[in-house]
Scaffold this active site. Structure first.
Site, PDB file in Angstrom:
ATOM      1  N   GLY A  19       0.824  -1.196   0.000  1.00  9.98           N
ATOM      2  CA  GLY A  19       0.000   0.000   0.000  1.00  9.98           C
ATOM      3  C   GLY A  19       0.861   1.249   0.000  1.00  9.98           C
ATOM      4  O   GLY A  19       2.070   1.204   0.257  1.00  9.98           O
ATOM      5  N   CYS A  20       0.223   2.377  -0.270  1.00  9.77           N
ATOM      6  CA  CYS A  20       0.992   3.619  -0.362  1.00  9.77           C
ATOM      7  C   CYS A  20       1.573   4.031   0.982  1.00  9.77           C
ATOM      8  O   CYS A  20       2.769   4.348   1.083  1.00  9.77           O
ATOM      9  CB  CYS A  20       0.127   4.735  -0.953  1.00  9.77           C
ATOM     10  SG  CYS A  20      -1.476   4.966  -0.137  1.00  9.77           S
ATOM     11  N   TYR A  21       0.765   4.014   2.040  1.00  8.76           N
ATOM     12  CA  TYR A  21       1.313   4.363   3.358  1.00  8.76           C
ATOM     13  C   TYR A  21       2.416   3.393   3.790  1.00  8.76           C
ATOM     14  O   TYR A  21       3.481   3.836   4.244  1.00  8.76           O
ATOM     15  CB  TYR A  21       0.198   4.383   4.406  1.00  8.76           C
ATOM     16  CG  TYR A  21      -0.749   5.548   4.324  1.00  8.76           C
ATOM     17  CD1 TYR A  21      -0.290   6.868   4.329  1.00  8.76           C
ATOM     18  CD2 TYR A  21      -2.127   5.347   4.268  1.00  8.76           C
ATOM     19  CE1 TYR A  21      -1.173   7.942   4.271  1.00  8.76           C
ATOM     20  CE2 TYR A  21      -3.017   6.411   4.209  1.00  8.76           C
ATOM     21  CZ  TYR A  21      -2.538   7.706   4.212  1.00  8.76           C
ATOM     22  OH  TYR A  21      -3.413   8.762   4.156  1.00  8.76           O
TER      23      TYR A  21
END
Length: 345
Positions: free
Chosen positions: A150-152
């Site tokens: 995921g991006c985070y």
């Protein structure tokens, strides 16, 4: 002549799917053979994404079930969680790069807890490679299924994994405050994402329980050699793309020691950069690119340090990292198709 690698992009009507297509268009080894978007089947990409008007040769959107997968070498899954695993679990004899959350967590029970339902294809979880590229190079060439982070987690793990792995920070007290552009919330119609709701305002969400938390904890625990629980609070900010994470960590090391660990780990990386002392990472440094910038600062509270990282959530945090993984899965130069510089202003 070099044979092109034929790809299908599933979910091409979403932000990650569209950015995947944008990057794939200039990749010298990729042929975009199929694009799917079940709710927009029959339309052209230019009809739903005006910036693709100069590319009329792009395939029309079709349903994912109607694609002739026998003609496909690699599938990029840009579908929502659960829908992705349900479809990708049926595909054979091709390489799969999944951008959903479905294959990131190794434990099916953890997935069910955080995503609200049983995993659609649990038998595939052991073989899935967690594709944080800079930490997965040994496994990617032989991988047939890669789960893009995921991006985070991408931003947080790039900032913290080297420090946790070196025993330089405590894995027991990690606090992360994160900021993301609105594209991180997806393209579906949501009242909370309307312009009057997000403009001129910043608001936290997923307070105390965000779906990216177990993913970060899984990988930090691997580095620490024991379970890790973090405090993580994301915020939506009124910009289209970009992500910045501020990580507060406890350490008995001088900040220069932390810098040295990060500098050594990323010295030869094409996309991850430790900034000069005192320079704060900012989303404008990486916009539209596959780059990540990191820096570490002393906190005025003794025994603490501040580690900050910035990425483009749609590129390094999603579609760019997917192509980076694709390159290694097919024995190509890792940077191929990803050489574009950040866009500024």
């Amino acid at each position: 002549m070099t044979t092109p690698i034929r790809i299908a992009v599933l979910g091409a009507s979403g932000y990650t799917g569209a950015d995947l297509v944008r990057l794939a268009l200039t990749h010298p080894r990729i042929e975009i053979a199929a694009l799917s978007a079940n709710s927009k089947a029959g339309q052209t990409m230019a009809e739903i994404w005006p910036h693709f008007a100069p590319y009329p040769a792009l395939p029309r959107l079709v349903t994912s079930e109607s694609i002739d997968y026998a003609r496909i070498d690699a599938v990029f899954g840009c579908l929502p969680h659960a829908a992705s695993a349900s479809l990708l679990g049926t595909l054979k004899d091709m390489k799969i790069i999944d951008l959903s959350a479905d294959f990131r967590l190794k434990d099916a029970a953890t997935y069910a807890d955080w995503y609200g339902g049983a995993h659609p294809a649990p038998a595939l979880l052991p073989a899935a490679v967690y594709g944080l590229t800079e930490f997965a190079r040994a496994a990617l060439p032989a991988a047939t299924l890669t789960a893009c982070p995921g991006c985070y987690p991408t931003a947080v793990l790039l900032a913290l994994l080297p420090l946790v792995g070196a025993g330089a920070i405590s894995p027991d007290r990690i606090t992360v405050n994160a900021l993301s552009g609105v594209s991180g919330a997806g393209r579906s119609l949501k009242e909370a994402n309307l312009f009057p709701e997000v403009a001129e305002a910043v608001h936290p969400y997923g307070i105390g329980r965000h779906r990216h938390m177990p993913e970060m904890e899984q990988e930090l625990a691997r580095a620490a050699g024991r379970p890790v629980t973090i405090s993580f609070t994301p915020h939506l900010v009124p910009m289209n793309r970009g992500e910045l994470v501020t990580c507060i960590v406890e350490t008995d090391r001088h900040v220069n020691d932390l810098r040295a660990i990060l500098a050594a780990r990323y010295a030869d990386e094409a996309f991850v950069h430790l900034l000069p002392p005192g320079v704060a990472p900012a989303t404008r440094m990486v916009r539209g690119s596959n780059h990540a910038v990191i820096n570490v600062f002393a906190d005025r509270v003794p025994g603490r340090a501040i580690v900050i990282a910035a990425i483009d959530n749609l590129v390094k945090g999603s579609s760019g990292q997917a192509i980076q993984n694709f390159n290694l899965m097919f024995g190509l130069p890792e940077t191929m198709g990803l050489e574009q510089a950040p866009l500024f202003p």
